[in-house]
Design an enzyme around this catalytic site. Structure first.
Site, PDB file in Angstrom:
ATOM      1  N   GLY A  42     -13.749  -3.368  -0.067  1.00 42.37           N
ATOM      2  CA  GLY A  42     -15.128  -2.867  -0.074  1.00 42.37           C
ATOM      3  C   GLY A  42     -15.349  -1.776  -1.111  1.00 42.37           C
ATOM      4  O   GLY A  42     -16.418  -1.710  -1.734  1.00 42.37           O
ATOM      5  N   ARG A  67       0.817  -1.214   0.000  1.00 44.03           N
ATOM      6  CA  ARG A  67       0.000   0.000   0.000  1.00 44.03           C
ATOM      7  C   ARG A  67       0.849   1.262   0.000  1.00 44.03           C
ATOM      8  O   ARG A  67       0.448   2.279  -0.560  1.00 44.03           O
ATOM      9  CB  ARG A  67      -0.944   0.008   1.201  1.00 44.03           C
ATOM     10  CG  ARG A  67      -2.075  -0.959   0.983  1.00 44.03           C
ATOM     11  CD  ARG A  67      -3.093  -0.866   2.072  1.00 44.03           C
ATOM     12  NE  ARG A  67      -4.275  -1.635   1.699  1.00 44.03           N
ATOM     13  CZ  ARG A  67      -5.121  -2.144   2.565  1.00 44.03           C
ATOM     14  NH1 ARG A  67      -4.950  -1.961   3.854  1.00 44.03           N
ATOM     15  NH2 ARG A  67      -6.164  -2.815   2.154  1.00 44.03           N
ATOM     16  N   LYS A 104     -19.273 -14.469   1.684  1.00 45.07           N
ATOM     17  CA  LYS A 104     -20.604 -14.015   2.061  1.00 45.07           C
ATOM     18  C   LYS A 104     -21.431 -13.515   0.882  1.00 45.07           C
ATOM     19  O   LYS A 104     -21.070 -12.545   0.225  1.00 45.07           O
ATOM     20  CB  LYS A 104     -20.496 -12.924   3.117  1.00 45.07           C
ATOM     21  CG  LYS A 104     -20.008 -13.455   4.462  1.00 45.07           C
ATOM     22  CD  LYS A 104     -19.953 -12.352   5.506  1.00 45.07           C
ATOM     23  CE  LYS A 104     -21.341 -11.976   5.996  1.00 45.07           C
ATOM     24  NZ  LYS A 104     -21.279 -10.811   6.913  1.00 45.07           N
ATOM     25  N   GLY A 117     -10.080  -8.317  -1.087  1.00 49.89           N
ATOM     26  CA  GLY A 117      -8.916  -8.578  -0.256  1.00 49.89           C
ATOM     27  C   GLY A 117      -8.319  -9.960  -0.461  1.00 49.89           C
ATOM     28  O   GLY A 117      -7.131 -10.113  -0.770  1.00 49.89           O
TER      29      GLY A 117
HETATM   30  P1  ADP Z   1     -12.663 -11.181  -1.222  1.00 50.89           P
HETATM   31  O1  ADP Z   1     -11.918 -10.661  -0.009  1.00 50.89           O
HETATM   32  O2  ADP Z   1     -11.753 -11.576  -2.328  1.00 50.89           O
HETATM   33  O3  ADP Z   1     -13.767 -10.254  -1.660  1.00 50.89           O
HETATM   34  P2  ADP Z   1     -14.369 -12.731   0.479  1.00 50.89           P
HETATM   35  O4  ADP Z   1     -13.958 -11.844   1.582  1.00 50.89           O
HETATM   36  O5  ADP Z   1     -15.761 -12.656   0.032  1.00 50.89           O
HETATM   37  O6  ADP Z   1     -13.381 -12.520  -0.782  1.00 50.89           O
HETATM   38  O7  ADP Z   1     -14.135 -14.245   0.857  1.00 50.89           O
HETATM   39  C1  ADP Z   1     -12.890 -14.785   1.141  1.00 50.89           C
HETATM   40  C2  ADP Z   1     -13.029 -16.002   2.011  1.00 50.89           C
HETATM   41  O8  ADP Z   1     -13.967 -16.909   1.448  1.00 50.89           O
HETATM   42  C3  ADP Z   1     -11.755 -16.757   2.151  1.00 50.89           C
HETATM   43  O9  ADP Z   1     -11.327 -16.661   3.480  1.00 50.89           O
HETATM   44  C4  ADP Z   1     -12.121 -18.198   1.787  1.00 50.89           C
HETATM   45  O10 ADP Z   1     -11.569 -19.150   2.662  1.00 50.89           O
HETATM   46  C5  ADP Z   1     -13.610 -18.182   1.920  1.00 50.89           C
HETATM   47  N1  ADP Z   1     -14.247 -19.246   1.127  1.00 50.89           N
HETATM   48  C6  ADP Z   1     -14.112 -19.507  -0.174  1.00 50.89           C
HETATM   49  N2  ADP Z   1     -14.818 -20.605  -0.525  1.00 50.89           N
HETATM   50  C7  ADP Z   1     -15.401 -21.062   0.596  1.00 50.89           C
HETATM   51  C8  ADP Z   1     -16.256 -22.160   0.895  1.00 50.89           C
HETATM   52  N3  ADP Z   1     -16.647 -23.018  -0.044  1.00 50.89           N
HETATM   53  N4  ADP Z   1     -16.663 -22.319   2.167  1.00 50.89           N
HETATM   54  C9  ADP Z   1     -16.271 -21.442   3.121  1.00 50.89           C
HETATM   55  N5  ADP Z   1     -15.491 -20.387   2.903  1.00 50.89           N
HETATM   56  C10 ADP Z   1     -15.057 -20.190   1.657  1.00 50.89           C
HETATM   57 MG    MG Z   2     -12.639 -10.207   1.965  1.00 52.25          MG
END
Ligand code: ADP
Ligand code: MG
Length: 394
Positions: free
Chosen positions: A373, A36, A197, A350
């Site tokens: 976000g 960053r 989520k 992230g």
């Molecule tokens: P990003 O930060 O890229 O937007 P998220 O915060 O939505 O992604 O999600 C990341 C998390 O989702 C990771 O910690 C990963 O372990 C979890 N994840 C991915 N697939 C699954 C799954 N099938 N069941 C539970 N957790 C999951």
């Molecule tokens: Mg995330």
């Protein structure tokens, strides 16, 4: 289009730059990843070379409006100085007489880093009096903190009411890349969604569904969508509150003819932890005592088959629990294949960005977004409060 520092005469001016120096520290007080800080260098160097007096400000952590000793920015000023090869001054507050004095002593081309903005509760409350105290420190305001632009805080929004306000070079790069996805993507355009989520992401998915040619869903999200289609998903991560909105998305997909592809097969496991053996099953026979932890090989091939002809791909959210080695292959394969395509590729979020960095493939992706976000919100709403507040290019 927003005005940027390139549109301003900054020579001899005091320029307040809102940066995102919210870097991770390892236990012993050492910065463990300075990505960053490096991301802000182009703007800082640009201003130094043009003889501006550069006043940097950032938030760090969640001190909740109080001074927290180990959330001070002293170590960040030091690291920035090393990266710039020039001294960076540091002052132990971000407003008040001492800060005003330190800023008034800056010479052309010099840099000072102010203390953590969130030591003052007025920052997050976006109090006008506090914004004004920040504004008296400068002649021009620059927002280069894309990752915080979805928050209307004193240093991202309030201050723009008191100073001419423009985008920094990192902000410009993010807006060009993500704005390009919204305004004029080359088709076919695919979005790949994964991660944990559904509720965090439905806004973005719904919005992108209107702009793309195909949507692929993996990761934890997939379980909610599979359940919404009436399948048994065992003890997979499911958000029951989001089943209705998942159904809405699937219905919209049918009406618009933009396919939302779900996994065909998945890796399931009894527990999500290192050393546990997974099992490959079709999505129609997920055992009730197991949960989805990754997409399976047929799904990888199926997804890749759809991506192959795409000219633009936006990817957010890992395809599985990529932190656990034996559940990381879906994520890794898809990233790997994506970088082999002749397409504009954008990765945001992230965890997703983490995964790409870990694989050492960031250079092969067209744009790796620095916002979590903020990236999602920009793709959902087409704009952000901290961006709206900047002057429009004529
Ligand atoms: P990003 O930060 O890229 O937007 P998220 O915060 O939505 O992604 O999600 C990341 C998390 O989702 C990771 O910690 C990963 O372990 C979890 N994840 C991915 N697939 C699954 C799954 N099938 N069941 C539970 N957790 C999951
Ligand atoms: Mg995330």
């Amino acid at each position: 289009m927003k005005m940027t520092i390139r549109d301003m005469d900054v020579s001899g001016k005091r320029v307040f730059v809102r940066v995102d120096f919210n870097v991770p520290f390892s236990g012993d007080g050492v910065i463990s990843d300075d990505t960053r800080i490096r991301a802000a260098l182009p703007t800082i160097v640009y201003l130094m070379e043009r003889k501006a007096r550069v006043v940097l400000a950032s938030h760090f952590g969640r001190p909740k409006g109080k001074v927290v000793e180990d959330m001070r920015l002293g170590p960040v000023a030091e690291r920035l100085g090393e990266l710039l090869g020039a001294p960076v001054k540091y002052v132990a507050d971000c407003v008040g007489p001492d800060v005003e004095k330190a800023v008034s002593e800056l010479k052309d081309g010099e840099v000072i880093l102010l203390e953590n903005l969130r030591f003052h509760p007025e920052e997050e409350k976006n109090t006008p009096a506090f914004s004004k105290q920040l504004a008296v420190l400068a002649d021009i305001y620059v927002n280069d903190a894309f990752g915080t632009a979805h928050r209307a805080h004193a240093s991202t929004e309030g201050i723009t009411h008191f100073l001419p306000s423009v985008a920094g070079l990192l902000m410009e790069k993010e807006l060009n890349a993500l704005g390009g996805l919204l305004a004029s993507p080359v088709h076919p355009f695919a979005c790949v969604f994964g991660g944990a989520k559904v509720s965090d992401k439905v806004g973005m998915i719904t919005s992108m569904l209107k702009r793309v040619d195909v949507v692929l869903v993996g990761g934890g999200l997939a379980a909610t969508f599979l359940k919404a289609r009436g399948l048994e998903v065992g003890h997979s991560l499911v958000e029951n509150d989001s089943l209705d909105v998942a159904r809405d998305i699937l219905r919209e997909s049918e009406e618009s003819g933009v396919p939302v592809l779900l996994p065909l097969d998945v890796l399931v496991a009894r527990e999500v932890k290192a050393g546990v053996r997974g099992k490959l099953v079709p999505v129609t026979s997920i055992p009730s005592d197991m949960g989805i932890v990754d997409i399976g090989p047929r799904t990888i091939e199926y997804f890749f088959g759809r991506l192959e002809s795409c000219r633009t791909i936006m990817w957010n959210g890992p395809m599985g629990v990529y932190e656990v080695a034996q559940f990381s292959l879906g994520t890794k394969c898809l990233i790997n294949y994506m970088t082999a395509l002749d397409a504009t590729t954008v990765i945001g979020g992230g965890s997703s960005v983490d995964a790409v960095h870990e694989m050492g493939l960031s250079e092969l992706v067209t744009h790796v977004s620095t916002g979590g976000g903020a990236t999602l919100e920009l793709l959902e709403n087409g704009t952000l409060p901290g961006v709206d507040a900047l002057a429009d290019a004529p």
